[in-house]
Design a protein around this motif. Structure first.
Motif, PDB file in Angstrom:
ATOM      1  N   THR A 389       0.820  -1.209   0.000  1.00 20.07           N
ATOM      2  CA  THR A 389       0.000   0.000   0.000  1.00 20.07           C
ATOM      3  C   THR A 389       0.854   1.260   0.000  1.00 20.07           C
ATOM      4  OG1 THR A 389      -0.124  -0.068   2.407  1.00 20.07           O
ATOM      5  CG2 THR A 389      -1.909  -1.123   1.194  1.00 20.07           C
ATOM      6  N   ASP A 390       2.141   1.133   0.351  1.00 12.26           N
ATOM      7  CA  ASP A 390       3.021   2.298   0.268  1.00 12.26           C
ATOM      8  C   ASP A 390       3.175   2.721  -1.184  1.00 12.26           C
ATOM      9  OD1 ASP A 390       5.426   1.710   2.979  1.00 12.26           O
ATOM     10  OD2 ASP A 390       3.298   2.244   2.970  1.00 12.26           O
ATOM     11  N   LEU A 391       3.356   4.005  -1.377  1.00 17.82           N
ATOM     12  CA  LEU A 391       3.515   4.560  -2.724  1.00 17.82           C
ATOM     13  C   LEU A 391       4.998   4.549  -3.077  1.00 17.82           C
ATOM     14  CD1 LEU A 391       1.153   7.627  -2.243  1.00 17.82           C
ATOM     15  CD2 LEU A 391       0.565   5.378  -3.174  1.00 17.82           C
ATOM     16  N   ALA A 404       5.839   4.453 -11.186  1.00 11.53           N
ATOM     17  CA  ALA A 404       4.875   4.638 -10.097  1.00 11.53           C
ATOM     18  C   ALA A 404       4.222   3.294  -9.812  1.00 11.53           C
ATOM     19  CB  ALA A 404       3.819   5.670 -10.463  1.00 11.53           C
ATOM     20  N   SER A 405       4.239   2.892  -8.581  1.00  9.81           N
ATOM     21  CA  SER A 405       3.691   1.586  -8.202  1.00  9.81           C
ATOM     22  C   SER A 405       2.177   1.571  -8.363  1.00  9.81           C
ATOM     23  CB  SER A 405       4.062   1.262  -6.761  1.00  9.81           C
ATOM     24  OG  SER A 405       3.455   2.195  -5.878  1.00  9.81           O
ATOM     25  N   PRO A 406       1.612   0.352  -8.559  1.00  7.42           N
ATOM     26  CA  PRO A 406       0.151   0.244  -8.697  1.00  7.42           C
ATOM     27  C   PRO A 406      -0.611   0.767  -7.477  1.00  7.42           C
ATOM     28  CG  PRO A 406       1.230  -1.772  -9.433  1.00  7.42           C
ATOM     29  CD  PRO A 406       2.296  -0.938  -8.778  1.00  7.42           C
ATOM     30  N   SER A 407       0.059   0.828  -6.336  1.00  8.41           N
ATOM     31  CA  SER A 407      -0.628   1.295  -5.122  1.00  8.41           C
ATOM     32  C   SER A 407      -1.081   2.748  -5.243  1.00  8.41           C
ATOM     33  CB  SER A 407       0.297   1.138  -3.909  1.00  8.41           C
ATOM     34  OG  SER A 407       1.521   1.814  -4.109  1.00  8.41           O
ATOM     35  N   LEU A 484      14.761   7.152  -5.331  1.00 10.60           N
ATOM     36  CA  LEU A 484      13.760   6.168  -4.946  1.00 10.60           C
ATOM     37  C   LEU A 484      12.915   6.781  -3.839  1.00 10.60           C
ATOM     38  CD1 LEU A 484      12.541   3.299  -4.946  1.00 10.60           C
ATOM     39  CD2 LEU A 484      14.290   2.672  -3.252  1.00 10.60           C
ATOM     40  N   VAL A 485      11.618   6.879  -4.088  1.00  9.80           N
ATOM     41  CA  VAL A 485      10.712   7.518  -3.123  1.00  9.80           C
ATOM     42  C   VAL A 485       9.682   6.491  -2.673  1.00  9.80           C
ATOM     43  CG1 VAL A 485       9.067   9.366  -2.704  1.00  9.80           C
ATOM     44  CG2 VAL A 485      11.029   9.760  -4.219  1.00  9.80           C
ATOM     45  N   VAL A 486       9.644   6.267  -1.350  1.00 12.20           N
ATOM     46  CA  VAL A 486       8.656   5.373  -0.758  1.00 12.20           C
ATOM     47  C   VAL A 486       7.800   6.217   0.183  1.00 12.20           C
ATOM     48  CG1 VAL A 486       8.259   3.307   0.626  1.00 12.20           C
ATOM     49  CG2 VAL A 486      10.244   3.431  -0.902  1.00 12.20           C
ATOM     50  N   ALA A 487       6.503   6.268  -0.095  1.00 12.41           N
ATOM     51  CA  ALA A 487       5.609   7.133   0.684  1.00 12.41           C
ATOM     52  C   ALA A 487       4.435   6.326   1.216  1.00 12.41           C
ATOM     53  CB  ALA A 487       5.112   8.291  -0.171  1.00 12.41           C
ATOM     54  N   ARG A 488       3.853   6.832   2.290  1.00 15.08           N
ATOM     55  CA  ARG A 488       2.645   6.210   2.833  1.00 15.08           C
ATOM     56  C   ARG A 488       1.690   7.311   3.279  1.00 15.08           C
ATOM     57  NH1 ARG A 488       2.698   5.834   8.541  1.00 15.08           N
ATOM     58  NH2 ARG A 488       4.649   6.575   9.471  1.00 15.08           N
TER      59      ARG A 488
END
Length: 671
Positions: A389-391, A404-407, A484-488
């Protein structure tokens, strides 16, 4: 000319005039006393001579405050007596002169003894009068109620006692008339056991005022001798408001404690490096079985050695309350020795009067492991990214989204194709773009990770708060490849934090600023008023008959009435004004910028006019008004306490004057 003066001023003028005329008479008689020796020596009637000799100096000395000149007159008369005896009265020098000296000397000594006695008497009398007046004022002006009674019958009561019980005269009445029946027996027992001079300990009891209202009071006293017989002196004060505040504080503490206890985020409180509190989530995070295992332990015991210096510096540098601690990544050591990564943020609060850290931990262990796995394998990285679910996104050095991830579609509504090939800042709130750009530049220059919070656009048009961790990826030569960007999503957390902040500064029922926020705004307005020479006003107001409505129709109706009251009053104010709820049905208004005092009076009239309309609550139609007290800066005070106290005093006068009106403190001072 004195007709227009107040009666007290007229009495003072008459008193001063009488003193001045009496002083003239005193000095005239004292001057005449210089010639008394001549009259004495020319009087051959011996009894008459002695009568004048003794009576006239005593009369002069007794007429205070001319005694100082009287002493001088006696001393001068004694010397002058020799000259009169020698030159004016025929004497045989050889035989009468020694006797003349002896007689005059004895007269002088007698006059001096009488003078000293009268002087001592006047001084002691004046000291006694001053002492009695001083103690009388202390009792009469005491803010606490003071009552003297004998076997329950009141012999004396000061003004504060009558004010507290709402009675015009208490003398001759029984103290048990105003004492709640539940406390009659214990009061009788306390009085009967008291001995003369023995203190009666202070306890809390309930009193019944003349109007029937029951109040809480602290009552103590002492057994004394009054008018020759044993009596009891009682000192008491109304503590009803304090009890209400204490109860409100307890209820507020319970509410906030539940919020902290139920928070899924670990929260810990420590002071001077030692743990004072940890919520259940934090106890679990640290691997403890109970709070007792953590209380009193050093926070350093749970910090990884690589981050000990960071925590120690933070403890030393921050010594004020209200300081926000920016989010940082640290490592902590659980009781079982396990090392976990956490994101730490918090603020400084006051605990036991000292600055204390309130910190929130967010366990980053899972995210860290995920990031490490992503670096090892692009395929594994993509597989995880597509099922989390993280972006997750990849940006080139210009900020163009390459992946961009499917989330993104699940969280934000846009498909990955909408993002890819476009500038990442096109989906970010405009207010947050400068902040993000500076963080990305920092990552490039420092080659370090950075956590950023910003608002991301949702497909339905609103904005979603996300927490993103950016990691710059470099090749072997040190050149930037991509970010690399990981967001929630953290919208709920942000709302939670905003609610906590709002609750700290606003009234939960009406949504108005509370005392804390009003205090800060008033202090700031005072600084600006002093700096720019402005005028300002403070209004204290409450609702007339609110208690009756609340008791009759219930707290639900009372609460709704308070809400509507706040809305109606707010509608009468300017945008720059502040309406705050002090507690109960009491409200206070800050008018930070007024040109003339008349501006505040117009607002007060507007408020009173608006409150004349009936209140519609459900099927009820209620009628109530308000009383308002006003103080002005700088006329009525230059500090927060002065302005608020004087406005409260004016409010009291407004209610005493029939309610549904306003009073200004400046007019009360003129009276």
């Amino acid at each position: 000319m004195t007709a227009g003066l107040p009666k007290e001023k007229q009495r003072m003028n008459i008193k001063c005039s009488l003193k001045r005329y009496i002083r003239y008479i005193y000095w005239s008689l004292a001057i005449i006393s210089l010639f008394v020796p001549v009259i004495i020596k020319l009087t051959y009637n011996e009894p008459m001579r002695w009568t004048i000799t003794l009576a006239f100096p005593i009369l002069i000395l007794a007429m205070y405050p001319a005694w100082k000149f009287g002493l001088f007159a006696i001393s001068f008369a004694s010397v002058f007596e020799y000259l009169v005896e020698f030159f004016l009265i025929p004497t045989n020098f050889d035989s009468d002169f020694p006797q003349l000296v002896v007689n005059s000397t004895l007269n002088w000594i007698l006059f001096m003894l009488v003078a000293l006695f009268i002087l001592h008497y006047h001084e002691k009398s004046e000291q006694l009068r001053a002492s009695e007046e001083r103690y009388r004022k202390i009792v009469e002006l005491s803010p606490k109620g003071i009552v003297i009674h004998r076997e329950g019958t009141i012999l004396y009561a000061n003004p504060s006692a009558m004010k507290i019980v709402k009675e015009d005269n208490l003398v001759g009445k029984s103290i048990f008339t105003y004492l709640h029946p539940d406390f009659h027996e214990i009061s009788k027992q306390r009085i009967s056991q008291a001995k003369i001079g023995k203190e009666i300990p202070i306890i809390e009891e309930k009193l019944i005022r003349h109007d029937g209202k029951m109040i809480d009071a602290e009552i103590g006293g002492v057994s004394i001798n009054y008018d020759g017989s044993p009596a009891t002196l009682i000192i008491f004060s109304d503590v009803s408001e304090r009890k209400k505040v204490e109860q409100a504080l307890q209820e507020s503490e319970k509410r906030y404690r539940r919020l902290v206890e139920w928070s899924p985020e670990p929260i810990i409180v420590y002071q001077h490096g030692f743990i004072q509190y940890a919520n259940p989530a934090c106890i679990k995070l640290l691997g403890a079985s109970s709070l007792e295992e953590l209380i009193g332990k050093s926070i350093i015991d749970y910090i990884h050695p690589d981050f000990v210096h960071l925590v120690e510096n933070r403890n030393q540098e921050i010594n004020q309350t209200g300081i926000f601690v920016a989010p940082t990544e640290e490592k902590i050591i659980r009781l079982d020795g396990t090392v976990i990564d956490v994101e730490v943020t918090g603020t400084t609060i006051k605990h036991d009067g000292k600055p204390t850290f309130l910190m929130m931990y967010h366990d980053l262990t899972g995210r860290k492991r995920t990031e490490e796995a992503l670096r090892k394998s692009e395929e594994k990285y993509r597989l995880i990214a597509e099922n989390m679910t993280d972006l997750v996104s990849v940006l080139d050095e210009n900020g163009i989204i390459k992946y961009a991830s499917p989330s993104h579609e699940f969280v934000l509504g846009f498909t990955p194709e909408v993002y890819e090939g476009n500038l990442a800042f096109d989906f970010v709130h405009s207010d947050d773009i400068p902040h993000i750009q500076s963080k990305f530049l920092y990552m490039v220059l420092s080659k370090e990770n950075k956590v950023i919070e910003f608002r991301y656009k949702h497909i339905n048009g609103n904005w979603v708060w996300v927490e993103a961790k950016g990691t710059p990826v470099f090749n072997e030569e040190g050149n930037l490849l991509h970010f690399l960007v990981v967001a929630r999503e953290i919208t709920e957390r942000r709302l939670y934090e905003e609610r906590l902040s709002h609750m700290a500064y606003h009234d939960t029922l009406t949504g108005l600023p509370n005392r804390r926020l009003f205090k800060e705004r008033l202090e700031q307005s005072l600084k600006e008023a002093e700096r720019y020479g402005r005028k300002m006003a403070v209004m204290y107001m409450d609702m007339d008959k609110f208690k009756h409505i609340n008791d009759t129709f219930g707290h639900g109706v009372g609460d709704e009435l308070l809400i509507q009251f706040a809305q109606r009053v707010q509608g009468c104010l300017r945008e720059s004004d502040t309406l705050a709820r002090q507690g109960g049905d009491e409200f206070i208004i800050l008018l930070p910028e007024i040109q003339e005092e008349q501006d505040a009076l117009q607002i007060a009239k507007r408020i009173l006019a608006a409150l004349q309309e009936p209140w519609l609550i459900g099927e009820l139609v209620l009628q109530t008004t308000s009383s308002i007290g006003i103080s002005f800066y700088p006329k009525d005070g230059t500090t927060r306490h002065e302005l608020m106290n004087h406005a409260d005093t004016a409010l009291y006068e407004a209610k005493e004057d029939g309610k549904n009106n306003f009073k200004t403190y400046s007019l009360l001072r003129v009276r």
